[in-house]
Every structure is written in structure tokens, then in C-alpha cells.
Design an enzyme around this catalytic site. Structure first.
Site, short mmCIF file in Angstrom:
data_model
loop_
_atom_site.label_atom_id
_atom_site.label_comp_id
_atom_site.label_asym_id
_atom_site.label_seq_id
_atom_site.Cartn_x
_atom_site.Cartn_y
_atom_site.Cartn_z
N ARG A 175 42.44 25.49 9.69
CA ARG A 175 42.62 24.75 10.95
C ARG A 175 44.07 24.29 11.04
NH1 ARG A 175 37.19 24.09 9.67
NH2 ARG A 175 35.97 25.22 11.23
N ASP A 199 38.97 31.04 8.37
CA ASP A 199 38.07 30.46 9.36
C ASP A 199 38.44 31.04 10.72
OD1 ASP A 199 36.30 28.55 10.78
OD2 ASP A 199 36.29 27.53 8.85
N HIS A 233 32.23 31.90 11.33
CA HIS A 233 33.57 31.32 11.15
C HIS A 233 34.59 32.39 10.76
CE1 HIS A 233 32.85 27.06 11.78
NE2 HIS A 233 31.77 27.09 11.03
N ASP A 258 27.92 28.87 6.52
CA ASP A 258 27.49 27.76 7.38
C ASP A 258 27.64 28.10 8.85
OD1 ASP A 258 30.29 27.81 6.92
OD2 ASP A 258 30.47 25.84 7.86
N GLU A 259 26.88 27.37 9.65
CA GLU A 259 27.04 27.34 11.11
C GLU A 259 27.15 28.74 11.70
OE1 GLU A 259 29.14 23.06 11.77
OE2 GLU A 259 30.51 24.67 11.25
N TRP A 283 25.81 20.01 2.44
CA TRP A 283 26.69 19.24 3.34
C TRP A 283 25.93 18.60 4.48
CZ3 TRP A 283 28.21 20.27 8.53
CH2 TRP A 283 27.70 21.46 9.08
N PHE A 312 35.97 13.53 4.11
CA PHE A 312 37.18 12.71 4.20
C PHE A 312 37.95 12.95 5.50
CE2 PHE A 312 37.95 11.70 -0.63
CZ PHE A 312 36.70 11.08 -0.68
N ASP A 313 37.42 13.83 6.36
CA ASP A 313 38.02 13.93 7.70
C ASP A 313 37.44 12.87 8.62
OD1 ASP A 313 35.53 15.29 7.59
OD2 ASP A 313 36.08 16.63 9.24
N THR A 365 40.52 20.00 8.45
CA THR A 365 41.82 19.59 9.01
C THR A 365 41.98 19.85 10.51
OG1 THR A 365 42.80 21.70 8.34
CG2 THR A 365 42.97 19.86 6.78
C1 ACM Z 1 30.77 22.50 7.20
O1 ACM Z 1 31.19 21.33 7.32
N1 ACM Z 1 30.60 23.27 8.27
C2 ACM Z 1 30.42 23.05 5.93
#
Ligand code: ACM
Length: 768
Positions: free
Chosen positions: A176, A205, A276, A338-339, A405, A431-432, A481
Site C-alpha cells: 500500500r 497486493d 489481492h 484472505d478477502e 485475524w 497497529f494500523d 499501510t
Molecule cells: C487482512 O487484514 N486482510 C488479513
């Protein structure tokens, strides 16, 4: 833990020396060193009388190869932390003292374990397994006192230590936003300082491919670049047009891997699939499901463009993984997972045919097939995959490790199925997320994870019995990020939360103590000051609660937190600039803007209190709000403070209800004439929070029989009603106001959380 008896002796001794110190030097702040300030808290740390004092010839003595390497790295770390000590390393004992001997005694092979003996003439640091001696040196470095200019010493004593978990991870998203090699190394130094042993490097990503792959050069010539970047928050949907990009060459990757290895940190590269992956598809569209071209994403989110599970795609990914596995010697490769938005697979004739042919059932089965194939390939090269917890959907690949997560559930399910899991739940380890009130913090994605929340996280969920708990390898925090654009901002989000994470992963539960941790954090902040590190001072910012008074006229402002809460100064706008030292809850009976400031750091917070007829009054509420969003309880709705939405809402100030209406009764205390009721609410569709559908107001003089005063529908797409809605009615004398708020209902299709019940978020109720 400091042995109490020995520490007490040590303290007496120091008191005497302090007197002597005052005589020989005006500047002598030894008392703060009476306790050790090591982070993470070691298992056992006993201080004795006396000191090991550095001389110009004090050096490390290292007689085996590993110890020599540890000495060289420790020298760099001593310089990195601005100790002022540039340590030489000797390979043979010389006839002078004092010296610091480093030994690696791998016979016992307890990963990370070490002991330190500190005597006046020498220090012996012994490592008993991987990294042990290096960790001992990090502890030793944190014990160095510098009481006079040019004098360095360490109190005599003995340390015995070993980590609670074998996996102590920290992640950095370099897709990012891209971070140069020098900063990545600095980040690794920070991890090493706090005894973390794994760096999860998020390299690919939608927004950029960041690792050179020789076989597929377009991944970096094209995929490492985007035409612009989202500015502001996602919900603003604004972009700049500045081309943005960057990547790491294979030579740079090798250099970073080596740098980390010297610090006993293993790097886990993440190569995202099957979602992603827009940056990869921008370079090689032939591996997508659609006959089209793609562009590297400029904004954040989840995109429907994913890899198509064709044979050519597997070959492409296997070739990439070959190069990746050759660069990273660690046992794990993270393959994302993920996602994955699977519409493209639903709409692809090829994918539907494959699902039939392989009897995969549906798209989840196809994702499972995809991950299992990649996993088998990685296994065939002697390595293992890690995936985000979605790789459990449709059946987990044998041998896969789960990174949990979306809460802890994925980790629990994995451990019960005898798969290893790493805990990185979004409510504790992201931590974001904000570490303080968004009003006073740099723009972040959302959430609220203050230092304390990280500190008290336990990677072993209560739901797991000991036999399953052994599959939990440890915890990791993630640094996504999207909203973190510079190294300085990474540091801000990292510190001091990394220190808390290090105790989660390293220290024994029974040795943890938040108050003592806060004391040690402040010592470390002085070191970070010297290092020029941009850490957050959020923990010093006063926090407050608004409480009812006993007679329900006015409200009380109570300062509840802030590391220096007892020293807070406050100013009231209405009474000139006079400042008061806070001593007891402040009674407020009128509109006021109150500033509360930590005198040491200048960090402050303001409370803007506005009175209406409901403010400070007794309120009852049915049902209770969700445990996650209770703020200061029902009184929050009438405390005179309107919750904020800009720059971001924070769970501190809103009452949240999941899938239910709610009803409240406000007792005005006496009969009063009222003519309107306003309800405040939040809408953040990305977070499944929708405005209410409707609300009604009823009035009563006896609290038993109510008459309807008004009803209002709240149109779902009317921007004018985004924040609050008012019902006006003829002036009426009343004591009790009953308000029924109807939640939105099911989230409509096409929205995040579609078909699930909407959340209802409420704040100030205003009666005029
Ligand atoms: C994630 O935060 N998509 C692993």
C-alpha cells in the site's frame, strides 16, 4: 522479576550513594535506576550490590563463531540505540578486565533462553538455544546506566530468561505504501531490540508488487506502479494523480534477509493469492478470469479481480514461488488467502466446469483446492504455507498454519484441528488502528487499540484446553499501510505498542504488570528520543468521563487516565485562562469547553459540553448496548458531549446495538415544557452501521401513562439526515420522555455485511 530482598538492599545502598552523588555532581538521577527497565520483562532479574563499570578497553569476548556474530550485531545495536558505546570484539581472552563474555551453549537447546551474570570484573552472557545470547545482549544493553557523562555501568546481578512463545511476529505492508530498504532494516532493528523473531513482509497486493521476479519482469516494471493514490479516508473517495511505486531487487532482498538473520529474525514473505493480486494482473492479465486488462489499484479495499485457477496460472505462481523460496531461507511462505471476492469465479465458465469436474461443491471448495495445490507445491520444496484464516473455508490444506485475524475463532478452529496458528486478531493486534481518540490522532483506518489493550492480550484463548493450546505458536501485530505513508508514521503507530506486544509474546503472564510496564515504557521513550524515533505520546493524553451528579443538575467531569493523570492541569473557557491542577471531579452546570493537559508532554484533550433539558438527567435504556460499544453506559446519551464522526468515529463515545431496536426513558426530574427531541446517530456503511429506520417520542407526567408526541421516518439515502433527526411538537408540560428507536433492519444487498442485521450507533439525545 526483581528479587525484592536484593532490590531493597540495593535501594538502601543507592540512598547513601545519592548523598555522595549530590556532593560530587549536581546531576545525579540514580534513583530511577533502582529498578531495571528491561522490556520485555525477563523471567527473573536479580540485582546485587556493586557495578560492572565500562572502561575504554571493555570489549566483547567471543570464542565461537555464533558468539562472534552476536557480538558484531550487538555492537551495531548498541550504536543504533545511541548508548554511546562502540564495542570491540576479542576472539581470545586478554589479560585485562572488565570484559563481556558471550557464550553459546546449544547443548540445552531451549530456543531463545539465556542467562547473564554481572560481576564487577566481567559479565557472562550465555545463550542456551537459537538467539539466546543475542537476547541476553539486548537485555544487558537495556540495563546500562549512564549516570555521569562518559560513565557507563551495569548493576551487578543475575538474569535468567526465556520466551513464552516461539513465534513473536511483526508485519509490515510494503505494498500500500513502499518503504525503502534502509527503513526496512531500521524496522528490523526495532523488532530485534524487543526480542521479536519474525518479520512478516507483505510484498504483494492490489496496490503494488514489490519483489523482483526475474522470470516475470513486468511484475515490477508494471505491477510495482500505480497511477495515483487515494487521499483522505476511504469514505471520501478522493485520489491524487501522482504515479507511485517502488520494489526490492533480489539483491536487496538477500541483503535484508541476511541483516535480519544476524538479528535472529526470520522473514516470512507474503505473496498474496488468489485475491489481492490486482498488481500482478495489471502486469499479466492472462492469469485473471476475464478477457480484459487490469490496472494496479489506486485505492484501498477488496477488489473482485482474482487469479483464475488455470494450469497456466499455477505454473506462473509456482515459478514465482521458486524464486521467492530461493531468497527466503525460512521454513514458511505466507500465501495470503484472505478477502477473496469470488464473483469472477462464479461468472467464469472455466471455474464452474472445474468445480464440477473436481467435485469441489462451490467457490469455497475451489478456494480450498487452490490453496491445497499451492500448499502441496510449497511442501514439495520442503517448506510450509501460512495463510489468513479464510483458508479454513472449504477445508484446510494439510500442514497449513493459520494466521487468525478475523478475531480468534480461526486460530481456535485451527488449533482444535491440530494445525498451528498464529494469533493476530483485529481487535488487539492491528497497529494500523487508532491508539487514541481519533480527534487527536493522525488519520487512520479506524478502530481503537490503545497500548493497554495490546498489553493485556493473551494469545491463548480461554476456549482452548492445554492440548490444543500448544498449537498456538504466538502472537503477531500487523502494520497495514493504507493510511501510513512515511517511515515516521510507521514509527508512530509502532511505538509504544511494539513494547506491549513484546511482553505478550515473551514475558510470563505472572510477571506482567501494567503499572510497572508504563514506568519502563517511559524510560524507553527517553532512549527513543535520543534515537530520533517518532513514537506516540498518546498514553500521556488525559482521558475523562462525564458522570451524573446526585441531584441530576449539571454533570461531573472526572479525569480517569493518562499516565500523569494526577498532574493534569485544566482550563475552563468561561473563566479566563486560569489553570487548575486537577484534584477532584469538576462540577459543570453550563456550556463549557474544558481543556485538560498533561504538563510533562503538553498532550491535551478538550471536552466540549453543551447543555439541553436532558443533559445530566436520569436515563434508563433497554436493551443494554453491545459489550464492545458501551462507552460510559446509558448516561453517555445525556452527558452533554456529542460523539465525533470526524475524522473518524471511535468506539469510546458511541453506544452500539447489533440488530435490535432500543428504547430509553429520560426523567427530567420535574415537570418542564418541551417542544422537540433530537437523536444523534452514526452511519458508516463500510462498518455495517446504518442510520435508524424511524423513531418516536412519547411524553408522560407520571412515568406510567404515555401519550405520543411525534414519529419520524428516517429516509435511508437522504444526506441531510446523516447525523441527527429532530421531532418537533407543540410545547407540552412533561416530566418523562420515552424514545423508541427502530434499527435499520437487514443490510441491503450490494453493501458490506449484506443480509446481516445492521448496527445502530447512538450518541447524544437532545430535549428542548
Ligand atoms: C487482512 O487484514 N486482510 C488479513
Amino acid at each position: 522479576m526483581v528479587n525484592k530482598k536484593i532490590a531493597a538492599l540495593h535501594m538502601n545502598n543507592i540512598s547513601l550513594r545519592r548523598i555522595w552523588g549530590v556532593v560530587i555532581a549536581c546531576f545525579f538521577i540514580i534513583s530511577s535506576y533502582a529498578q531495571s527497565s528491561v522490556i520485555p520483562q525477563p523471567n527473573s532479574l536479580q540485582l546485587r550490590d556493586g557495578y560492572f563499570t565500562f572502561t575504554p578497553t571493555t570489549a566483547f569476548l567471543a570464542t565461537d563463531m555464533q558468539s562472534f556474530q552476536d557480538a558484531i550485531t550487538a555492537r551495531d545495536m548498541f550504536l543504533f540505540c545511541r548508548t554511546g558505546l562502540a564495542m570491540k570484539t576479542l576472539k581470545k581472552p586478554l589479560p585485562y578486565t572488565p570484559y563481556i563474555e558471550i557464550r553459546n551453549d546449544s547443548a540445552q537447546a531451549i530456543a531463545g533462553a539465556y542467562s547473564i551474570d554481572i560481576l564487577p570484573e566481567k559479565i557472562i552472557v550465555t545463550g542456551y538455544g537459537t538467539g539466546g545470547a543475542f537476547y541476553g545482549l539486548m537485555t544487558l544493553m537495556q540495563m546500562i546506566e549512564n549516570p555521569f557523562s562518559g560513565v557507563y555501568r551495569i548493576p551487578c546481578g543475575h538474569v535468567e530468561d526465556q520466551p513464552r512463545f516461539d513465534y513473536r511476529g511483526m508485519h509490515l505492508d510494503c505494498s500500500r505504501h513502499f518503504f525503502e530498504v534502509d527503513f526496512v532494516k531500521k524496522y528490523i532493528d526495532y523488532l530485534a531490540l524487543y526480542k521479536m523473531n519474525t518479520f512478516h513482509w507483505h510484498l504483494t497486493d492490489d496496490q503494488g508488487w514489490r519483489i523482483e521476479i526475474k522470470k516475470y519482469p513486468k511484475l515490477t516494471t508494471m505491477g510495482a506502479w500505480r497511477a495515483g493514490t487515494m487521499t483522505g479516508h476511504y469514505r471520501d473517495q478522493t485520489y491524487d494523480t501522482i504515479p507511485y511505486g517502488g520494489y526490492y531487487t533480489q539483491e536487496q532482498i538477500k541483503e535484508v534477509v541476511q541483516y535480519a538473520a544476524m538479528r535472529h529474525i526470520t522473514i516470512i514473505p507474503e505473496i498474496e493469492m488468489p485475491g489481492h493480486c490486482l498488481a500482478a494482473l495489471a502486469a499479466y492479465p492472462e492469469f485473471g478470469c476475464k478477457d480484459t486488462t487490469y490496472s494496479t489499484a489506486m485505492g484501498w479495499g477488496v477488489f473482485p479481480d482474482i487469479f483464475c485457477p488455470k494450469e497456466e496460472t499455477f505454473t506462473f505462481l509456482e515459478n514465482i514461488l521458486d524464486e521467492v523460496m530461493a531468497l527466503f531461507p525460512g521454513a514458511y511462505i505466507h500465501i495470503g488467502g484472505d478477502e477473496v471476492e469470488k464473483t469472477a469465479w462464479k461468472e467464469s465458465a472455466f471455474c464452474q466446469q472445474l468445480i464440477k469436474e473436481k467435485q469441489l461443491g462451490d467457490e469455497n471448495g475451489l478456494q480450498s483446492y487452490f490453496i491445497k495445490r499451492i500448499s502441496a507445491y510449497v511442501n514439495s520444496k520442503g517448506k510450509h504455507i501460512i495463510g489468513w484464516d479464510e483458508i479454513l473455508d472449504g477445508g484446510i490444506a494439510p500442514d497449513a498454519t493459520i494466521m487468525s485475524w478475523r478475531g480468534e475463532e480461526g486460530g481456535i478452529a485451527a488449533a482444535k484441528a491440530e494445525h498451528h496458528a498464529i494469533m493476530t486478531p483485529g481487535d488487539f493486534c492491528y497497529f494500523d488502528h487508532y491508539q487514541g481518540d481519533p480527534l487527536f490522532e493522525p488519520l487512520a483506518i479506524g478502530g481503537y487499540i490503545p497500548l493497554e489493550k495490546v498489553y493485556f492480550y493473551d494469545p491463548i484463548p480461554l476456549a482452548l484446553k492445554a492440548d490444543a493450546a500448544q498449537y498456538i505458536l504466538g502472537a503477531q501485530a500487523n502494520m497495514w499501510t493504507e493510511y501510513i505513508t512515511t517511515p515516521e508514521q510507521v514509527e508512530y503507530m509502532l511505538f509504544p505498542r511494539l513494547m506491549a506486544l513484546s511482553e505478550v509474546d515473551w514475558s510470563k503472564k505472572e510477571n506482567k504488570n501494567y503499572d510497572d510496564f508504563l514506568r519502563r515504557v517511559q524510560v524507553h521513550m527517553r532512549m527513543l528520543d535520543k534515537m530520533g524515533t517518532n513514537y506516540a505520546k498518546t498514553i500521556f493524553r488525559p482521558a475523562y468521563s462525564i458522570l451524573p451528579t446526585t441531584d441530576h443538575t449539571g454533570v461531573l467531569l472526572q479525569i480517569t487516565a493518562g499516565v500523569n493523570a494526577k498532574d493534569v492541569l485544566w482550563f475552563m473557557s468561561g473563566t479566563g485562562s486560569k489553570e487548575y491542577k486537577y484534584s477532584e471531579p469538576i462540577l459543570i452546570r453550563d456550556d463549557e469547553n474544558i481543556k485538560m493537559q498533561d504538563p510533562a508532554t503538553g498532550t491535551y484533550v478538550t471536552a466540549d459540553i453543551h447543555f439541553n433539558k436532558a443533559t445530566g438527567k436520569q436515563i434508563s435504556l433497554q436493551p443494554d448496548p453491545s459489550k464492545k460499544y458501551t462507552a460510559d453506559g446509558p448516561f453517555t446519551l445525556v452527558n452533554g458531549i456529542s460523539a465525533t464522526t470526524k475524522p473518524n468515529w471511535s468506539s469510546k463515545q458511541w453506544l452500539g446495538f447489533s440488530g435490535t431496536d432500543c428504547e430509553m426513558i429520560i426523567d427530567l426530574g420535574k415537570t418542564d415544557t418541551v417542544h422537540s427531541v433530537t437523536i444523534g446517530y452514526l452511519e458508516d456503511k463500510l462498518s455495517w452501521i446504518w442510520r435508524p429506520a424511524a423513531f418516536s417520542v412519547e411524553l408522560s407526567n407520571d412515568g406510567t401513562s404515555y401519550a405520543t408526541a411525534g414519529e419520524a421516518q428516517i429516509p435511508p439515502d437522504d444526506p441531510a439526515s446523516l447525523r441527527n433527526t429532530t421531532i418537533h411538537f407543540a410545547p407540552t408540560a412533561t416530566q418523562f420522555v420515552r424514545i423508541h428507536i427502530q434499527y435499520f433492519g437487514k443490510i441491503p444487498a450490494g453493501n458490506p455485511g449484506a443480509e446481516k442485521p445492521a448496527w445502530l450507533f447512538l450518541d447524544e439525545i437532545m430535549v428542548e
